[in-house]
Motif scaffolding. Structure first.
Motif, PDB file in Angstrom:
ATOM      1  N   GLU A 220     -34.703  44.649   4.272  1.00 47.32           N
ATOM      2  CA  GLU A 220     -34.651  43.223   3.937  1.00 47.32           C
ATOM      3  C   GLU A 220     -33.510  42.927   2.981  1.00 47.32           C
ATOM      4  O   GLU A 220     -32.749  41.964   3.149  1.00 47.32           O
ATOM      5  CB  GLU A 220     -35.990  42.793   3.327  1.00 47.32           C
ATOM      6  CG  GLU A 220     -36.021  41.350   2.820  1.00 47.32           C
ATOM      7  CD  GLU A 220     -35.828  40.338   3.933  1.00 47.32           C
ATOM      8  OE1 GLU A 220     -35.091  39.363   3.690  1.00 47.32           O
ATOM      9  OE2 GLU A 220     -36.387  40.526   5.021  1.00 47.32           O
ATOM     10  N   ARG A 221     -33.378  43.784   1.955  1.00 43.29           N
ATOM     11  CA  ARG A 221     -32.308  43.574   0.972  1.00 43.29           C
ATOM     12  C   ARG A 221     -30.930  43.786   1.588  1.00 43.29           C
ATOM     13  O   ARG A 221     -29.997  43.041   1.303  1.00 43.29           O
ATOM     14  CB  ARG A 221     -32.501  44.514  -0.219  1.00 43.29           C
ATOM     15  CG  ARG A 221     -33.676  44.168  -1.115  1.00 43.29           C
ATOM     16  CD  ARG A 221     -33.634  44.954  -2.414  1.00 43.29           C
ATOM     17  NE  ARG A 221     -33.701  46.401  -2.169  1.00 43.29           N
ATOM     18  CZ  ARG A 221     -34.845  47.069  -2.067  1.00 43.29           C
ATOM     19  NH1 ARG A 221     -36.007  46.428  -2.158  1.00 43.29           N
ATOM     20  NH2 ARG A 221     -34.840  48.378  -1.852  1.00 43.29           N
ATOM     21  N   ARG A 222     -30.799  44.795   2.408  1.00 37.46           N
ATOM     22  CA  ARG A 222     -29.496  45.120   2.983  1.00 37.46           C
ATOM     23  C   ARG A 222     -29.049  44.092   4.015  1.00 37.46           C
ATOM     24  O   ARG A 222     -27.889  43.678   4.052  1.00 37.46           O
ATOM     25  CB  ARG A 222     -29.560  46.517   3.612  1.00 37.46           C
ATOM     26  CG  ARG A 222     -28.478  46.837   4.618  1.00 37.46           C
ATOM     27  CD  ARG A 222     -27.074  46.787   4.046  1.00 37.46           C
ATOM     28  NE  ARG A 222     -26.779  47.932   3.201  1.00 37.46           N
ATOM     29  CZ  ARG A 222     -25.575  48.179   2.691  1.00 37.46           C
ATOM     30  NH1 ARG A 222     -24.591  47.325   2.919  1.00 37.46           N
ATOM     31  NH2 ARG A 222     -25.373  49.230   1.931  1.00 37.46           N
TER      32      ARG A 222
ATOM     33  N   ALA B 167     -30.809  41.004   4.896  1.00 36.91           N
ATOM     34  CA  ALA B 167     -31.294  39.622   4.734  1.00 36.91           C
ATOM     35  C   ALA B 167     -32.003  39.142   6.001  1.00 36.91           C
ATOM     36  O   ALA B 167     -31.682  38.095   6.573  1.00 36.91           O
ATOM     37  CB  ALA B 167     -30.131  38.692   4.393  1.00 36.91           C
TER      38      ALA B 167
END
Length: 444
Positions: A9-11, A13
């Motif tokens: 999710e962080r990498r 989006a």
């Protein structure tokens, strides 16, 4: 279980782009299936240049894996890359066979063109080049390359043959080679209209099996060895590139120009098509992270040349993954990982006959004609240069000749119409260089 999901999710989006890890994985698999034919077709083409087919197959997988994963991680775009169709044909048939440049030297030219692409992107000169070339010529080059690839496929299949009276003629379709190729053409066509994912790959494999079963293809199963992967690794000859003098003359400049410009055109067209479909293009028509995308492409071409394959570029088949829901770079990473896994069986591509890969070339060539709808055929200012570009590429077996005729005709017609502006100086420079090239070729 939640940690990897959070990292993804962080990498990438995922939520911000309205997608999920599962959707992205499925999209990546879809993209891989639609473009996996390159694992078999690229070695078949570069093999005609004297390159070891097994090694080229492995290099193709490695280059596609590296480029797609890098694109996903750096640009977070659902765009997969691999050695480009058209430029591989130019590499094999024009540079090596017609210009008699050894394939290690040709690989050196690919590397230098990748470095040039990188420099032009970082310095911003790329924008000036793109602005000087009318969009309809991008479309014409793509269409001309499509006809070029299709013609090569028809020739390889024996469906079109040489004829002293008419230059080309219809081959004997009753003979085994053309008959097998026609079977493959019908099969791939049928699978395509039924929207079967991986239609080309399935068609190539099935046609090969029919060839084996009917005794048209000799199956020589050799023990697999990792040494097959190194036949083209770091075999490029940079020293030979700068020694392209004598009978080659301006050959080096021409080769670099074609590798660079066709890659540039190919990227711009593919980026517009894929980002539009993915909903990533801004309202102003801008592509987010364009420089990161183009830098990734340039670096991938450099790495691909070291591995032993022709120019790496973005694939319009990425649109299939986007259609399946891909919205982030995770799609490209999944595609790259699948190519990486394929690398270890790629050397068996040498068992695939030309009659099995030729149908894929014919169909890919046909699908590449779509951009020609973007040409304003009612306006002679665009229709004449576009036609010359489209016609000269397959008829002279040279992408360079098509570019030369199209850009020169465009500049001359703008001059005659009185529409030439001071901002067109780069266009005029290109046209002048092409005229000088034709004069030099005539005097040689």
């Amino acid at each position: 279980m939640h940690a990897p999901k959070g990292a993804l999710e962080r990498r990438f989006a995922l939520s911000a782009r309205g997608t999920s890890a599962r959707t992205e994985v499925l999209a990546g698999i879809t993209t891989f299936l639609t473009m996996s034919y390159i694992v078999l077709v690229n070695p078949a083409i570069l093999g005609t240049a004297g390159m070891p087919v097994a090694s080229v197959a492995a290099a193709t997988c490695f280059a596609a894996a590296f480029a797609s994963i890098l694109m996903g991680l750096v640009a977070n775009t659902p765009l997969a890359l691999a050695p480009g169709m058209g430029l591989n044909a130019y590499f094999a048939f024009t540079v090596v066979q017609q210009m008699h440049v050894p394939w290690p030297v040709a690989l050196g030219c690919v590397l230098i063109s990748g470095v040039a692409f990188l420099v032009l992107t970082v310095t911003g000169i790329r924008q000036m080049i793109v602005a000087s070339i009318p969009p309809y010529l991008f479309a014409a080059v793509a269409g001309g390359i499509g006809l070029f690839i299709g013609f090569i496929g028809l020739k390889d299949a024996g469906i079109v043959v040489a004829n002293p009276a008419t230059f080309v003629a219809l081959g004997d379709l009753k003979t085994p080679g053309p008959a097998l190729a026609l079977f493959g053409l019908v099969l791939i066509g049928a699978l395509s209209v039924w929207n079967v994912r991986g239609a080309m790959l399935i068609g190539i494999v099935a046609t090969t099996l029919v060839g084996w079963l009917t005794g048209q293809v000799a199956l020589h199963a050799e023990p697999y060895s990792l040494s097959a992967l190194t036949g083209t690794l770091f075999k490029l000859d940079l020293g030979g590139v700068f020694g392209l003098t004598g009978s080659h003359g301006l050959g080096l400049l021409e080769i670099l120009f074609v590798f660079l410009f066709v890659d540039l055109f190919d990227n711009i067209g593919t980026l517009v098509a894929v980002t539009k479909r993915a909903g990533l293009m801004t309202a102003a028509g801008k592509i987010p992270g364009l420089n990161r995308i183009l830098i990734t492409d340039a670096v991938s071409t450099i790495v691909g040349s070291m591995a032993g394959t022709s120019t790496v570029t973005s694939y319009v088949e990425s649109a299939a993954g986007v259609q399946a829901g891909g919205r982030t770079g995770l799609t490209a990473v999944v595609t790259g990982l699948l190519f990486l896994a394929t690398m270890f069986v790629a050397p068996y591509a040498q068992l695939i006959p030309l009659a099995a890969t030729a149908p894929a070339l014919i169909i890919v060539g046909g699908l590449m004609l779509l951009p020609l709808t973007e040409v304003e055929w009612e306006d002679p200012l665009s229709a004449i240069p576009a036609f010359l570009t489209v016609a000269m590429i397959p008829l002279t077996f040279s992408i360079a000749n098509g570019l030369a005729f199209g850009i020169t005709a465009h500049a001359l017609l703008k001059l005659v119409r009185g529409q030439l502006k001071t901002s067109d100086w780069f266009l005029c420079l290109l046209a002048a260089l092409f005229v000088a090239r034709f004069v030099w070729m005539g005097a040689a």
